[in-house]
Design a protein around this motif. Structure first.
Motif, short mmCIF file in Angstrom:
data_model
loop_
_atom_site.label_atom_id
_atom_site.label_comp_id
_atom_site.label_asym_id
_atom_site.label_seq_id
_atom_site.Cartn_x
_atom_site.Cartn_y
_atom_site.Cartn_z
N TRP A 21 -30.73 -27.78 -2.63
CA TRP A 21 -30.31 -26.59 -1.76
C TRP A 21 -28.74 -27.10 -1.61
O TRP A 21 -28.45 -28.06 -1.08
CB TRP A 21 -31.06 -26.85 -0.56
CG TRP A 21 -32.64 -26.03 -0.68
CD1 TRP A 21 -33.01 -25.10 -1.78
CD2 TRP A 21 -33.53 -26.30 0.33
NE1 TRP A 21 -34.14 -25.10 -1.68
CE2 TRP A 21 -34.76 -25.43 -0.33
CE3 TRP A 21 -33.76 -27.23 1.37
CZ2 TRP A 21 -36.04 -25.59 0.44
CZ3 TRP A 21 -35.14 -27.06 2.07
CH2 TRP A 21 -36.17 -26.43 1.42
N ASP A 42 -31.38 -17.19 2.61
CA ASP A 42 -32.12 -16.88 1.59
C ASP A 42 -32.42 -15.29 1.36
O ASP A 42 -33.08 -14.85 0.58
CB ASP A 42 -33.62 -17.45 1.60
CG ASP A 42 -34.40 -17.15 2.83
OD1 ASP A 42 -34.10 -16.47 3.47
OD2 ASP A 42 -35.54 -17.75 2.87
N SER A 166 -39.01 -21.15 -4.33
CA SER A 166 -38.40 -22.54 -4.82
C SER A 166 -39.34 -23.47 -5.59
O SER A 166 -40.28 -23.37 -5.27
CB SER A 166 -37.82 -23.13 -3.44
OG SER A 166 -37.12 -22.51 -2.77
#
Length: 186
Positions: A21, A42, A166
């Motif tokens: 990230w 996001d 993710s």
């Protein structure tokens, strides 16, 4: 291969290292992966960076290198049982900008950054909130509700896949020791 569950109590820094990230929060709602700092980048309004209870002021998200100066900023805040963010401090190197936030009816605040904040690593820190409180069910104490930011937008802001998507593939990795022998998984 194996599927491994991520510890929801891991810090944002640990999660960012594992999942690559580009954003790390100083704190988040304990045990909630959907409240990680990266949730503010996001594109999913169902997720939000949410601070700890009683710890909104001073909480921050750090964003890795950005290529463009920041000239405008948009911050979306969800409605509900959260404290409302009224000011953030943007920092890039020695340059600092205080930005007042006045969310519209949809929870979006827009601000021009003048002079622009230079490109580089950027930290967004919450410096002022409208405090909202709740009563702790266990002890009956009055507690400050966390602040929550669903999206932060500016030119050059990182975009990450929604948190629910993710994943990370890793090669053979040691997972445990049995005596002097290392046990590995692929």
């Amino acid at each position: 291969g194996y599927t491994v569950r991520v510890d929801a109590r891991a810090t944002d820094a640990e999660l960012a290292g594992l999942l690559d990230w580009p954003v790390v929060a100083s704190s988040r709602l304990t045990g909630s992966l959907r409240s990680a700092g990266v949730a503010a980048f996001d594109g999913d309004h169902a997720t939000a960076w949410t601070t700890e209870f009683g710890g909104a002021v001073g909480a921050s998200v750090a964003v890795g290198e950005i290529a463009n100066p920041i000239t405008t900023l948009e911050i979306d805040q969800p409605e509900g049982d959260v404290s409302v963010v009224r000011e953030v401090e943007l920092r890039s190197g020695d340059e600092v900008r205080a930005v007042a936030l006045a969310p519209d009816a949809d929870g979006t605040a827009r601000a021009d950054i003048d002079p622009p904040l230079p490109a580089g690593s950027v930290r967004f820190a919450i410096t002022s909130i409208d405090v909202r409180t709740t009563v702790d069910r266990r002890f009956g104490d009055v507690v400050e509700l966390p602040a929550s930011i669903s999206e932060i937008r500016f030119d050059g802001a990182p975009r990450v896949e929604p948190l629910g998507a993710s994943s990370r593939t890793i090669g053979c990795a040691p997972i445990a020791m049995l005596g002097d022998s290392e046990l590995s998984a692929t």
